[in-house]
Design a protein around this motif. Sequence first.
Motif, PDB file in Angstrom:
ATOM      1  N   GLU A  78       0.831  -1.404  -0.031  1.00 27.74           N
ATOM      2  CA  GLU A  78       0.021  -0.077   0.128  1.00 27.74           C
ATOM      3  C   GLU A  78       0.823   1.206   0.135  1.00 27.74           C
ATOM      4  O   GLU A  78       0.157   2.287  -0.260  1.00 27.74           O
ATOM      5  CB  GLU A  78      -0.846   0.112   1.072  1.00 27.74           C
ATOM      6  CG  GLU A  78      -0.316   0.382   2.578  1.00 27.74           C
ATOM      7  CD  GLU A  78       0.563  -0.550   3.218  1.00 27.74           C
ATOM      8  OE1 GLU A  78       0.836  -0.430   4.399  1.00 27.74           O
ATOM      9  OE2 GLU A  78       1.034  -1.582   2.669  1.00 27.74           O
ATOM     10  N   SER A 112      -2.524  -0.831  -2.329  1.00 29.13           N
ATOM     11  CA  SER A 112      -3.418   0.744  -2.546  1.00 29.13           C
ATOM     12  C   SER A 112      -3.812   0.379  -4.019  1.00 29.13           C
ATOM     13  O   SER A 112      -3.159  -0.319  -4.858  1.00 29.13           O
ATOM     14  CB  SER A 112      -2.541   1.776  -2.369  1.00 29.13           C
ATOM     15  OG  SER A 112      -1.216   1.721  -3.347  1.00 29.13           O
ATOM     16  N   ARG A 162      -5.576   1.813   1.146  1.00 27.28           N
ATOM     17  CA  ARG A 162      -5.296   3.160   0.866  1.00 27.28           C
ATOM     18  C   ARG A 162      -5.941   3.426  -0.608  1.00 27.28           C
ATOM     19  O   ARG A 162      -5.395   2.485  -1.277  1.00 27.28           O
ATOM     20  CB  ARG A 162      -4.031   3.774   1.124  1.00 27.28           C
ATOM     21  CG  ARG A 162      -3.403   3.573   2.559  1.00 27.28           C
ATOM     22  CD  ARG A 162      -1.900   4.154   2.301  1.00 27.28           C
ATOM     23  NE  ARG A 162      -1.243   3.997   3.612  1.00 27.28           N
ATOM     24  CZ  ARG A 162       0.166   4.128   4.086  1.00 27.28           C
ATOM     25  NH1 ARG A 162       0.969   4.434   2.991  1.00 27.28           N
ATOM     26  NH2 ARG A 162       0.638   4.310   5.182  1.00 27.28           N
ATOM     27  N   SER A 165      -0.624   5.969  -2.275  1.00 28.67           N
ATOM     28  CA  SER A 165       0.284   5.259  -1.615  1.00 28.67           C
ATOM     29  C   SER A 165       0.743   6.320  -0.360  1.00 28.67           C
ATOM     30  O   SER A 165       1.264   5.873   0.471  1.00 28.67           O
ATOM     31  CB  SER A 165       1.434   5.024  -2.208  1.00 28.67           C
ATOM     32  OG  SER A 165       2.030   6.265  -2.973  1.00 28.67           O
ATOM     33  N   GLN A 168      -4.064   6.990   4.479  1.00 31.48           N
ATOM     34  CA  GLN A 168      -5.320   6.255   4.572  1.00 31.48           C
ATOM     35  C   GLN A 168      -6.626   7.530   4.198  1.00 31.48           C
ATOM     36  O   GLN A 168      -6.029   8.917   4.353  1.00 31.48           O
ATOM     37  CB  GLN A 168      -5.706   5.555   5.798  1.00 31.48           C
ATOM     38  CG  GLN A 168      -4.757   4.565   6.131  1.00 31.48           C
ATOM     39  CD  GLN A 168      -4.983   3.921   7.424  1.00 31.48           C
ATOM     40  OE1 GLN A 168      -4.016   3.238   7.670  1.00 31.48           O
ATOM     41  NE2 GLN A 168      -6.090   4.059   7.951  1.00 31.48           N
TER      42      GLN A 168
END
Length: 417
Positions: A78, A112, A162, A165, A168
């Motif tokens: 992510e 992500s 997410r 990258s 969140q």
Amino acid sequence: MKRLRIVGYAIAAVCGLVVTTAASPSLAAPAGRAHPAAARPAAAAGTGTGYWHTDGAQLVDATGAPVRMTGINWFGAETGNYLPHGLWARNYRDMVDQMAGLGYNTLRLPYSNEMLKAGSTPNGIDYNKNPDLAGLTGLQILDKVIGYAGSKGMRVILDRHRPDSAQQSPLWYTPAYPESVWIDDWKTLARHYAGNTTVIGADLHNEPHAVQGGTGSCWGCGSTATDWRLAAERAGNAILSANPDLLIIVEGIDCVPDTGDPQCGWWGGNLSGARQYPVRLDVPDRLVYSAHEYATSVSRQPWFDDPSFPDNLPALWDHFFGYLEEEDIAPVLVGEFGSTLQDPRDGQWLAALMRYMGTGTGGMDFTYWSLNPNSGDTGGILQGDWTSVDTKKQAYLDPYLIPPVPPTGAAGAHPGG
């Protein structure tokens, strides 16, 4: 790594932390109380056969035998590295071998949407240690990891951690990654792994939550733009239209005032709204709820200062998520929980949580956060050399782990992986 957490409605920002000023109701419970799932009989070890589905609050394999996730998170895909972390220090097969050897039967792999974009080139990897990963995309590297994990008998949950990258998001979408991209990428992954029984679940969005000022995700409020429960239905049903065999994993939020609940929890940790507003999927027996739970070393919460601590914790967990299993509504995956164990209360918390989740295949499912030592909030099961095990942490988990059993033949490996 993760998040600021909102734990009340009246909030004030202090040094970048969000703190509560609202009193919490008493949620005391007897010491040593175990979750009802702990009383269910244990079945054969391993992760069963074929795809999994639900039977009330129990996960079962394709034959109907009870199974349980006792797993771990391995993060990194992510982030801007676009691959699981630690591959600069070790070979990925060695790391999977170690996880399986320690008794973890499930991998929760964050990613992500940015990782899936063309041009998101994996980086931070020692190709001398991982020569077969050279030139691969982030998804192709996940294929390799998943294929090898399957050969060890492990199962995998994909976790959309997410949108991009960098960080969140409180909602499941952002201007750069609208809901349509979120759903389309999930459908792409569902098709990509169709028929691969190593990949059993889709964790739709990591830690939806409200933000200061009352915006962000809600549960049961009815708004197409903010009601996480409705969004989870849209995404879950889209995924099932592409791959009806996957488990759809829906995390909680933090605060659910629309149901009259005065108590807030961790980001992703409050499923109290699911009683009044359950997630509805088109394919039966595919829904798994998920909660996150952390120690006071991650962020101080009022229940850690309660005079009855840690005896107050089981009733708190019943309120936030445990009732779903206790009343045989749906399985609950405690998808993230972890600690540095730096505060003496952390050990009390972790021991109480493990007892609450129970032993054997009838216990509550879990994936510990995390394997990685570079988790700023919690550290990892691995120490800073990415090889040595933190035996103090592992000792809390050992009695509850159901080790994977390697399949016969090549079952579990992704085609081409």
